[in-house]
Design an enzyme around this catalytic site. Structure first.
Site, mmCIF file in Angstrom:
data_model
loop_
_atom_site.group_PDB
_atom_site.id
_atom_site.type_symbol
_atom_site.label_atom_id
_atom_site.label_comp_id
_atom_site.label_asym_id
_atom_site.label_seq_id
_atom_site.Cartn_x
_atom_site.Cartn_y
_atom_site.Cartn_z
ATOM 1 N N ILE A 274 0.863 -1.199 0.000
ATOM 2 C CA ILE A 274 0.000 0.000 0.000
ATOM 3 C C ILE A 274 0.889 1.235 0.000
ATOM 4 O O ILE A 274 1.852 1.317 0.770
ATOM 5 C CB ILE A 274 -0.890 0.065 1.273
ATOM 6 C CG1 ILE A 274 -1.599 -1.262 1.531
ATOM 7 C CG2 ILE A 274 -1.910 1.202 1.175
ATOM 8 C CD1 ILE A 274 -2.257 -1.342 2.911
ATOM 9 N N ASN B 298 -2.334 4.143 -3.738
ATOM 10 C CA ASN B 298 -3.287 5.006 -3.030
ATOM 11 C C ASN B 298 -2.783 6.440 -2.827
ATOM 12 O O ASN B 298 -3.557 7.393 -2.923
ATOM 13 C CB ASN B 298 -3.591 4.353 -1.663
ATOM 14 C CG ASN B 298 -4.262 5.310 -0.715
ATOM 15 O OD1 ASN B 298 -5.462 5.575 -0.820
ATOM 16 N ND2 ASN B 298 -3.489 5.865 0.224
ATOM 17 N N TYR C 214 -4.657 17.629 -10.781
ATOM 18 C CA TYR C 214 -5.253 16.421 -10.201
ATOM 19 C C TYR C 214 -6.059 15.664 -11.256
ATOM 20 O O TYR C 214 -5.927 14.445 -11.401
ATOM 21 C CB TYR C 214 -6.114 16.818 -9.005
ATOM 22 C CG TYR C 214 -6.677 15.668 -8.215
ATOM 23 C CD1 TYR C 214 -5.857 14.890 -7.391
ATOM 24 C CD2 TYR C 214 -8.040 15.353 -8.255
ATOM 25 C CE1 TYR C 214 -6.378 13.838 -6.638
ATOM 26 C CE2 TYR C 214 -8.565 14.313 -7.512
ATOM 27 C CZ TYR C 214 -7.736 13.555 -6.699
ATOM 28 O OH TYR C 214 -8.265 12.512 -5.965
ATOM 29 N N LYS D 256 -5.041 11.936 -12.543
ATOM 30 C CA LYS D 256 -5.931 10.782 -12.353
ATOM 31 C C LYS D 256 -6.335 10.182 -13.704
ATOM 32 O O LYS D 256 -6.426 8.964 -13.838
ATOM 33 C CB LYS D 256 -7.169 11.188 -11.539
ATOM 34 C CG LYS D 256 -6.866 11.477 -10.070
ATOM 35 C CD LYS D 256 -6.323 10.253 -9.342
ATOM 36 C CE LYS D 256 -6.174 10.445 -7.847
ATOM 37 N NZ LYS D 256 -5.539 9.311 -7.160
ATOM 38 N N THR E 289 -11.401 12.838 4.700
ATOM 39 C CA THR E 289 -9.964 12.653 4.925
ATOM 40 C C THR E 289 -9.255 14.008 4.900
ATOM 41 O O THR E 289 -9.846 15.039 4.595
ATOM 42 C CB THR E 289 -9.346 11.778 3.810
ATOM 43 O OG1 THR E 289 -9.430 12.514 2.593
ATOM 44 C CG2 THR E 289 -10.040 10.441 3.657
HETATM 45 N N1 LIG Z 1 -10.799 12.101 -0.085
HETATM 46 C C1 LIG Z 1 -11.587 12.070 -1.140
HETATM 47 O O1 LIG Z 1 -12.700 12.618 -1.118
HETATM 48 C C2 LIG Z 1 -11.134 11.337 -2.379
HETATM 49 C C3 LIG Z 1 -12.040 11.267 -3.451
HETATM 50 C C4 LIG Z 1 -11.660 10.569 -4.591
HETATM 51 C C5 LIG Z 1 -10.424 9.958 -4.653
HETATM 52 N N2 LIG Z 1 -9.565 10.040 -3.595
HETATM 53 C C6 LIG Z 1 -8.283 9.355 -3.717
HETATM 54 O O2 LIG Z 1 -8.131 8.458 -2.612
HETATM 55 C C7 LIG Z 1 -6.738 8.270 -2.321
HETATM 56 C C8 LIG Z 1 -6.484 8.499 -0.843
HETATM 57 O O3 LIG Z 1 -6.763 9.852 -0.554
HETATM 58 P P1 LIG Z 1 -7.145 10.361 0.906
HETATM 59 O O4 LIG Z 1 -8.393 11.121 0.769
HETATM 60 O O5 LIG Z 1 -7.026 9.249 1.874
HETATM 61 O O6 LIG Z 1 -5.979 11.445 1.080
HETATM 62 P P2 LIG Z 1 -5.039 11.792 2.303
HETATM 63 O O7 LIG Z 1 -5.750 11.597 3.596
HETATM 64 O O8 LIG Z 1 -4.497 13.133 1.991
HETATM 65 O O9 LIG Z 1 -3.899 10.684 2.199
HETATM 66 C C9 LIG Z 1 -2.984 10.698 1.126
HETATM 67 C C10 LIG Z 1 -1.812 9.825 1.480
HETATM 68 O O10 LIG Z 1 -0.811 10.025 0.456
HETATM 69 C C11 LIG Z 1 0.412 10.320 1.106
HETATM 70 N N3 LIG Z 1 1.330 11.160 0.354
HETATM 71 C C12 LIG Z 1 1.107 12.389 -0.157
HETATM 72 N N4 LIG Z 1 2.242 12.888 -0.669
HETATM 73 C C13 LIG Z 1 3.204 11.959 -0.456
HETATM 74 C C14 LIG Z 1 4.586 11.900 -0.742
HETATM 75 N N5 LIG Z 1 5.233 12.907 -1.319
HETATM 76 N N6 LIG Z 1 5.270 10.787 -0.385
HETATM 77 C C15 LIG Z 1 4.649 9.767 0.247
HETATM 78 N N7 LIG Z 1 3.338 9.770 0.555
HETATM 79 C C16 LIG Z 1 2.626 10.856 0.199
HETATM 80 C C17 LIG Z 1 -0.015 11.077 2.358
HETATM 81 O O11 LIG Z 1 1.065 11.158 3.261
HETATM 82 P P3 LIG Z 1 1.189 12.396 4.298
HETATM 83 O O12 LIG Z 1 0.179 12.089 5.353
HETATM 84 O O13 LIG Z 1 2.608 12.322 4.738
HETATM 85 O O14 LIG Z 1 0.861 13.643 3.519
HETATM 86 C C18 LIG Z 1 -1.167 10.210 2.816
HETATM 87 O O15 LIG Z 1 -0.736 9.062 3.481
HETATM 88 C C19 LIG Z 1 -5.991 9.243 -3.236
HETATM 89 O O16 LIG Z 1 -5.513 8.549 -4.362
HETATM 90 C C20 LIG Z 1 -7.066 10.239 -3.633
HETATM 91 O O17 LIG Z 1 -6.766 10.847 -4.856
HETATM 92 C C21 LIG Z 1 -9.900 10.723 -2.461
#
Ligand SMILES: NC(=O)c1ccc[n+]([C@@H]2O[C@H](COP(=O)([O-])OP(=O)(O)OC[C@H]3O[C@@H](n4cnc5c(N)ncnc54)[C@H](OP(=O)(O)O)[C@@H]3O)[C@@H](O)[C@H]2O)c1
Length: 236
Positions: free
Chosen positions: A6, A86, A155, A159, A191
């Site tokens: 992951i 992810n 973004y 994607k 999130t």
């Molecule tokens: N939230 C939504 O509504 C939503 C909707 C559609 C799709 N998604 C997709 O779902 C997935 C998870 O998103 P989420 O909402 O869970 O976002 P999140 O809470 O912001 O988590 C993103 C994760 O990616 C990591 N990350 C970011 N930059 C990084 C880097 N430079 N190196 C290593 N790790 C890094 C973050 O680490 P840090 O904590 O260190 O920043 C965090 O663990 C993503 O692919 C997102 O595009 C989310």
């Protein structure tokens, strides 16, 4: 043994996947730039099956040297391998023409270059695809891959590009019944990423209110709920 890889396990959906899989007796390989204290503790306690690999995914020059799947994966002991791409960033949000150049580069590194490099390196592991190991790749995508959102050029483009990469990979293996590749739209969820979206108030982002309302109206499911649904739909 089932092995689950992951990326981005420190918050949101990735953390929810970590919590689910760390409770099972699976080999868990977590790729993230930071780990939470309880994750480090669990990894110490179950060092034989939980590996935490610290890497900033912007560091694309060194990523495949640091994440050496050939060394990390005990191929002869694996019967099922799941890779969940992810980690992602939604920034930079704003008008094209006003975006910070460094943020553009970082968005492409994290959302595009890093997952492509990791996936390429994974499929290069000797014996992996020629064995009977069941391989499942979930590319966590977004509705933004298919729908334009004003202010989200980076973004949306990342994607969309990601989905096409994994669609091509799926086609590469469409005659193989041991490999399955899926683009997964998790839908909106509560999130850190949504917090960043709501706080983008000083930039060009005409639809920000929609996201503020989703939160205020309690319409954001928890990442735990979303992770469970994804596992049920794609991994059972
Ligand atoms: N939230 C939504 O509504 C939503 C909707 C559609 C799709 N998604 C997709 O779902 C997935 C998870 O998103 P989420 O909402 O869970 O976002 P999140 O809470 O912001 O988590 C993103 C994760 O990616 C990591 N990350 C970011 N930059 C990084 C880097 N430079 N190196 C290593 N790790 C890094 C973050 O680490 P840090 O904590 O260190 O920043 C965090 O663990 C993503 O692919 C997102 O595009 C989310």
């Amino acid at each position: 043994m089932k092995t689950v890889i992951i990326t981005g396990t420190s918050s949101g959906l990735g953390q929810a996947f970590f919590d689910m899989f760390s409770r099972e007796s699976v080999h868990l390989l977590c790729i993230a730039r930071r780990f939470l204290p309880y994750q480090e503790e669990l990894a110490r306690e179950h060092h034989e099956r939980i590996n935490l690999i610290p890497i900033d995914l912007r560091d694309v020059e060194r990523i495949t040297a640091k994440v050496d799947f050939t060394k990390l994966l005990p191929i002869d002991e694996i019967d099922e391998l799941i890779f969940i791409n992810n980690a992602a960033v939604v920034e930079p949000i704003g008008a094209v023409g006003q975006l910070d150049q460094e943020k553009i580069i970082e968005a492409v590194q994290v959302n595009v270059t890093a997952p492509f490099l990791l996936t390429n390196a994974l499929f290069a592991v000797p014996k992996l695809v020629d064995s009977n190991i069941k391989i499942k790749v979930l590319n966590i995508s977004s509705g933004a891959a298919k729908r334009t959102i004003d202010g989200w050029a980076l973004y949306c483009a990342a994607k969309a590009g990601g989905e096409m990469f994994y669609d091509v990979l799926a086609e590469q293996y469409n005659n193989t019944n041991t490999v399955s590749i899926h683009n997964v739209n998790p839908g909106v969820m509560d999130t850190q990423m949504q917090e960043k979206i709501r706080s983008a108030n000083n930039v060009h982002f005409p639809n920000r209110d929609r996201f503020v309302n989703l939160k205020n109206e309690g319409q954001l499911p928890s990442p735990q709920e979303v992770a469970q649904n994804i596992v049920k739909k794609f991994l059972n």
